[in-house]
Design a protein around this motif. Structure first.
Motif, PDB file in Angstrom:
ATOM      1  N   VAL A   6       0.859  -1.177   0.000  1.00  0.00           N
ATOM      2  CA  VAL A   6       0.000   0.000   0.000  1.00  0.00           C
ATOM      3  C   VAL A   6       0.899   1.232   0.000  1.00  0.00           C
ATOM      4  CG1 VAL A   6      -1.757   1.306   1.245  1.00  0.00           C
ATOM      5  CG2 VAL A   6      -1.805  -1.203   1.278  1.00  0.00           C
ATOM      6  N   MET A   7       0.855   1.981  -1.079  1.00  0.00           N
ATOM      7  CA  MET A   7       1.674   3.189  -1.185  1.00  0.00           C
ATOM      8  C   MET A   7       0.920   4.340  -0.523  1.00  0.00           C
ATOM      9  SD  MET A   7       4.404   2.122  -2.626  1.00  0.00           S
ATOM     10  CE  MET A   7       5.237   3.655  -3.074  1.00  0.00           C
ATOM     11  N   ALA A   8       1.412   4.757   0.646  1.00  0.00           N
ATOM     12  CA  ALA A   8       0.756   5.799   1.442  1.00  0.00           C
ATOM     13  C   ALA A   8       1.789   6.798   1.940  1.00  0.00           C
ATOM     14  CB  ALA A   8       0.018   5.162   2.611  1.00  0.00           C
ATOM     15  N   ALA A   9       2.711   7.173   1.047  1.00  0.00           N
ATOM     16  CA  ALA A   9       3.830   8.031   1.438  1.00  0.00           C
ATOM     17  C   ALA A   9       3.442   9.493   1.598  1.00  0.00           C
ATOM     18  CB  ALA A   9       4.962   7.902   0.408  1.00  0.00           C
ATOM     19  N   GLY A  10       2.214   9.859   1.192  1.00  0.00           N
ATOM     20  CA  GLY A  10       1.741  11.215   1.421  1.00  0.00           C
ATOM     21  C   GLY A  10       2.395  12.267   0.556  1.00  0.00           C
ATOM     22  N   ALA A  11       2.465  13.479   1.090  1.00  0.00           N
ATOM     23  CA  ALA A  11       2.984  14.623   0.352  1.00  0.00           C
ATOM     24  C   ALA A  11       4.048  15.342   1.166  1.00  0.00           C
ATOM     25  CB  ALA A  11       1.856  15.591  -0.006  1.00  0.00           C
ATOM     26  N   VAL A  12       4.831  16.146   0.480  1.00  0.00           N
ATOM     27  CA  VAL A  12       5.852  16.985   1.120  1.00  0.00           C
ATOM     28  C   VAL A  12       5.632  18.423   0.653  1.00  0.00           C
ATOM     29  CG1 VAL A  12       7.527  15.109   1.233  1.00  0.00           C
ATOM     30  CG2 VAL A  12       7.510  16.622  -0.754  1.00  0.00           C
ATOM     31  N   THR A  13       6.289  19.345   1.314  1.00  0.00           N
ATOM     32  CA  THR A  13       6.162  20.749   0.942  1.00  0.00           C
ATOM     33  C   THR A  13       6.689  20.985  -0.473  1.00  0.00           C
ATOM     34  OG1 THR A  13       6.401  21.437   3.244  1.00  0.00           O
ATOM     35  CG2 THR A  13       6.840  23.105   1.554  1.00  0.00           C
ATOM     36  N   ARG A  14       5.931  21.748  -1.251  1.00  0.00           N
ATOM     37  CA  ARG A  14       6.370  22.113  -2.595  1.00  0.00           C
ATOM     38  C   ARG A  14       6.972  23.516  -2.544  1.00  0.00           C
ATOM     39  NH1 ARG A  14       1.831  23.322  -6.943  1.00  0.00           N
ATOM     40  NH2 ARG A  14       1.597  25.052  -5.459  1.00  0.00           N
ATOM     41  N   THR A  15       8.199  23.638  -3.031  1.00  0.00           N
ATOM     42  CA  THR A  15       8.866  24.939  -3.058  1.00  0.00           C
ATOM     43  C   THR A  15       9.291  25.279  -4.477  1.00  0.00           C
ATOM     44  OG1 THR A  15      11.031  23.939  -2.601  1.00  0.00           O
ATOM     45  CG2 THR A  15       9.725  24.674  -0.700  1.00  0.00           C
ATOM     46  N   PHE A  16       9.797  26.493  -4.643  1.00  0.00           N
ATOM     47  CA  PHE A  16      10.269  26.961  -5.934  1.00  0.00           C
ATOM     48  C   PHE A  16      11.699  27.483  -5.770  1.00  0.00           C
ATOM     49  CE2 PHE A  16       5.648  27.538  -5.744  1.00  0.00           C
ATOM     50  CZ  PHE A  16       5.263  26.757  -6.825  1.00  0.00           C
ATOM     51  N   PRO A  17      12.450  27.563  -6.852  1.00  0.00           N
ATOM     52  CA  PRO A  17      13.848  28.016  -6.752  1.00  0.00           C
ATOM     53  C   PRO A  17      13.959  29.520  -6.492  1.00  0.00           C
ATOM     54  CG  PRO A  17      13.276  27.674  -9.057  1.00  0.00           C
ATOM     55  CD  PRO A  17      12.097  27.180  -8.250  1.00  0.00           C
ATOM     56  N   ILE A  18      13.574  29.928  -5.303  1.00  0.00           N
ATOM     57  CA  ILE A  18      13.632  31.333  -4.902  1.00  0.00           C
ATOM     58  C   ILE A  18      14.910  31.554  -4.103  1.00  0.00           C
ATOM     59  CG2 ILE A  18      12.504  33.143  -3.551  1.00  0.00           C
ATOM     60  CD1 ILE A  18       9.851  31.693  -4.085  1.00  0.00           C
ATOM     61  N   PRO A  19      15.764  32.479  -4.503  1.00  0.00           N
ATOM     62  CA  PRO A  19      17.016  32.708  -3.764  1.00  0.00           C
ATOM     63  C   PRO A  19      16.753  32.994  -2.287  1.00  0.00           C
ATOM     64  CG  PRO A  19      17.027  33.908  -5.848  1.00  0.00           C
ATOM     65  CD  PRO A  19      15.647  33.363  -5.684  1.00  0.00           C
ATOM     66  N   GLY A  20      17.487  32.282  -1.423  1.00  0.00           N
ATOM     67  CA  GLY A  20      17.405  32.519   0.012  1.00  0.00           C
ATOM     68  C   GLY A  20      16.265  31.831   0.728  1.00  0.00           C
ATOM     69  N   LEU A  21      15.328  31.217  -0.013  1.00  0.00           N
ATOM     70  CA  LEU A  21      14.170  30.606   0.644  1.00  0.00           C
ATOM     71  C   LEU A  21      14.578  29.461   1.565  1.00  0.00           C
ATOM     72  CD1 LEU A  21      11.134  30.293   1.060  1.00  0.00           C
ATOM     73  CD2 LEU A  21      11.064  28.877  -1.010  1.00  0.00           C
ATOM     74  N   ALA A  22      15.463  28.599   1.100  1.00  0.00           N
ATOM     75  CA  ALA A  22      15.880  27.442   1.897  1.00  0.00           C
ATOM     76  C   ALA A  22      16.552  27.871   3.199  1.00  0.00           C
ATOM     77  CB  ALA A  22      16.815  26.550   1.086  1.00  0.00           C
ATOM     78  N   GLU A  23      17.254  28.985   3.194  1.00  0.00           N
ATOM     79  CA  GLU A  23      17.980  29.444   4.374  1.00  0.00           C
ATOM     80  C   GLU A  23      17.085  30.258   5.317  1.00  0.00           C
ATOM     81  OE1 GLU A  23      20.512  28.345   1.181  1.00  0.00           O
ATOM     82  OE2 GLU A  23      19.041  29.980   1.195  1.00  0.00           O
TER      83      GLU A  23
END
Length: 460
Positions: A114-131
Motif C-alpha cells: 500500500v503506497m501511502a507516502a503522502g505529500a511533502v512541501t512544494r517549493t520553488f527556486p527562490i534565492p534565500g528561501l531554503a535558508e
C-alpha cells in the motif's frame, strides 16, 4: 548490497508511510490479517502520525504538540513497525528497500503493498528561501514556528535599533490556502496576547504580511466567504497581498513582485518567513516501478488499486496525497480527488475493505466515491469561517465567527484518530478556555546540550 534484518516470515502487507492512509490501513487490517496468518508491516521515518489540520493551532499555542500526533506503537500493537525510509519499491520482485535512520539498508519482501507516502512541501527556486524560510508540514516545524515567533517578540522588545526592531517584529506567511490563512490568524492571535503581557512593545509595532500569488485565497470556500476572510484579516491589521509573489528571500531581505507581470512590489526585512504555498506527492514514489502521472502521483483506479495502461496491478494499492484517484463526484480538480484529510481518511477505509476482499475473499470490491462535506477554518479564538454541505450560503457569507469556530473544532475533534487523542485534544481546548493560550516559548531546542556543555567546559 542491502543487508537482512530479523523480520516476520508471515505473508506481508507492506504499508509505505504512516500518515492518514498508513495509520488507518494498519488499524483496519492488523487484526484481520493476523487471523489469516499474515502480518501488516508499516514503514515510516517517524514513530507517529501527524494530524496536520492541527498544525496552525500547535504553532499558535492552542494545542500541545504531542496531542496532535498519534503514536504508532501505542495503537498498532498487531503491526510490525519499522522506523526508516522506503527508498525503493521493486514490485516485479515484490520487495522494498528500507533505509533506517542509522545502519545499512535492507530489503523487505511483501505480498501486497500500500503506497501511502503522502505529500511533502512544494517549493520553488527562490534565492534565500531554503535558508530563511520554514514550512508548516510537520509537528517539529509547528513547534519551531511557535517558539521562534514568541522569541522574536521578546527579543524585539529589547532592541533599540529601529531597523532591527522592525525586522524582528515582522512576520510573513507565503500561501493563501487553508494552512496559510489559519497559520497567520493563529500566530497573530498569539502575538497579540504576548504583546499584552510585554509593556516594552506596542501592538502598532507588530507587522503581519500574507503573500498570495493568486487573486483570491482559500479556493475551498465560496468567493463571497473568501472576500470576507480577507476583510477580517485586514481588520486585525494583517496585510493581505493578493496577486503578489516572493521573488527573493536572501538573508531575510524579502523582495516581492506583482503577478502576473512580475514588476517590483515591495521590499522589507523579516526574521520569520513561513512557507505554506502548496504540497506535492512524496518524491520517493518515483523510485518504484509503478505508473506515475504528470503531477508526480501514482496512477490509481477508483477502487484504489494501482493501475497501469493494461489495467490494475495485482497486489498494489495507493491512496491519499501520493495517489491520483479519480473523483467520481465530478468535482475534483482535473477529475482527481484533491489532496486533503477528508479524502485520505475515507480512501483508507475503502482501501482496507477492497484489499481484504481481494486477498481473502471477504466482502466486495467497490469504487471510492465521496462528496465533500464542506470546509471549516479557524482563525484564532472564537473566529472562523465554514462552508458546510446543506447550509445555505447564497447571498450571505454563510457560517462565520464563533459558530464557524465551534464547527471547526467539532469537526476536527471528531476527525482526530483514536479516542485517546480526541480526549487529550479536548482537554487541552477546555484548559485554554479558562487559562488562555500558552505563550511560553522553549529556548535552545536546536541545541539542548548548550547549557551542559557550558557548565562542563573548563573555566578560563
Amino acid at each position: 548490497m542491502p543487508t537482512s534484518v530479523e523480520l516476520s516470515e508471515r505473508p506481508r502487507i507492506l504499508v509505505v508511510g504512516g500518515g492518514y492512509v498508513g495509520l488507518y490501513v494498519a488499524l483496519g487490517l492488523q487484526k484481520k490479517v493476523k487471523v489469516h496468518g499474515g502480518i501488516v508491516t508499516l514503514v515510516d521515518p517517524n514513530p507517529y502520525m501527524t494530524y496536520q489540520p492541527f498544525l496552525p493551532e500547535v504553532a499558535g499555542g492552542q494545542i500541545e504538540a504531542r496531542h496532535a500526533v498519534v503514536s504508532h506503537r501505542r495503537h498498532l500493537k498487531d503491526t510490525e513497525l519499522i522506523n526508516g525510509k522506503v527508498i525503493n519499491v521493486d514490485h516485479a520482485r515484490r520487495v522494498a528497500t528500507v533505509q533506517p535512520e542509522s545502519g545499512e539498508s535492507f530489503e523487505i519482501p511483501y505480498r501486497d503493498v500500500v503506497m501511502a507516502a503522502g505529500a511533502v512541501t512544494r517549493t520553488f527556486p527562490i534565492p534565500g528561501l531554503a535558508e530563511a524560510g520554514i514550512g508548516l508540514k510537520t509537528i517539529e516545524e509547528a513547534v519551531a514556528i511557535r517558539d521562534s515567533v514568541l522569541d522574536r517578540v521578546e527579543a524585539g522588545s529589547l532592541m533599540t535599533d529601529p531597523a532591527a526592531r522592525a525586522r524582528a517584529l515582522t512576520f510573513v506567511v507565503v500561501g493563501g490556502g487553508f494552512a496559510g490563512i489559519e497559520a497567520i490568524a493563529e500566530l497573530e492571535d498569539m502575538v497579540r496576547e504576548a504583546v499584552k503581557q510585554n509593556s516594552r512593545v506596542k501592538q502598532s509595532e507588530i507587522r503581519f504580511v500574507l503573500v498570495e500569488a493568486m487573486g483570491r485565497i482559500m479556493p475551498e470556500v465560496t468567493e463571497e466567504q473568501a472576500q470576507w476572510v480577507v476583510e477580517h484579516l485586514r481588520s486585525r491589521g494583517i496585510e493581505v497581498l493578493l496577486n503578489t509573489s516572493l521573488a527573493d528571500a536572501t538573508d531575510g531581505k524579502l523582495k516581492l513582485i506583482n503577478m502576473p507581470d512580475k514588476t517590483p512590489a515591495d521590499e522589507f526585512e523579516t526574521d520569520t518567513l513561513v512557507w505554506t504555498a502548496g504540497v506535492q506527492a512524496n518524491p520517493m514514489v518515483r523510485n518504484s516501478d509503478f505508473p506515475i502521472e504528470e503531477r508526480g502521483r501514482i496512477r490509481a483506479g477508483a477502487d484504489l488499486r494501482i493501475t497501469g495502461d493494461e489495467g490494475p496491478i495485482e497486489g498494489a494499492w495507493a491512496a491519499g496525497d501520493n495517489a491520483a484517484v479519480p473523483d467520481l463526484t465530478g468535482n475534483g480538480v482535473g477529475g482527481m480527488c484533491v489532496p486533503n484529510a477528508q479524502h485520505a481518511i475515507r480512501q483508507a477505509k475503502r482501501l482496507v475493505k477492497n484489499l481484504y476482499a481481494t486477498r481473502y475473499g471477504v466482502g466486495t470490491v467497490e469504487d471510492y466515491k465521496h462528496e465533500s462535506l464542506g470546509a471549516v477554518a479557524g482563525f484564532g479564538s472564537w473566529k472562523g469561517v465554514a462552508n458546510i454541505k446543506g447550509l445555505p450560503v447564497v447571498g450571505t457569507i454563510g457560517l462565520k465567527g464563533p459558530l464557524a469556530w465551534l464547527a471547526h473544532r467539532g469537526y476536527h475533534g471528531m476527525a482526530m484518530p483514536t479516542v485517546e487523542r480526541k480526549l487529550r485534544v479536548a482537554g487541552g481546548w477546555l484548559g485554554s478556555l479558562f487559562l488562555q493560550r500558552d505563550i511560553a516559548q522553549l529556548e535552545n531546542m536546536e541545541d539542548p546540550r548548550a547549557a551542559f556543555v557550558e557548565a562542563a567546559s573548563p573555566k578560563k
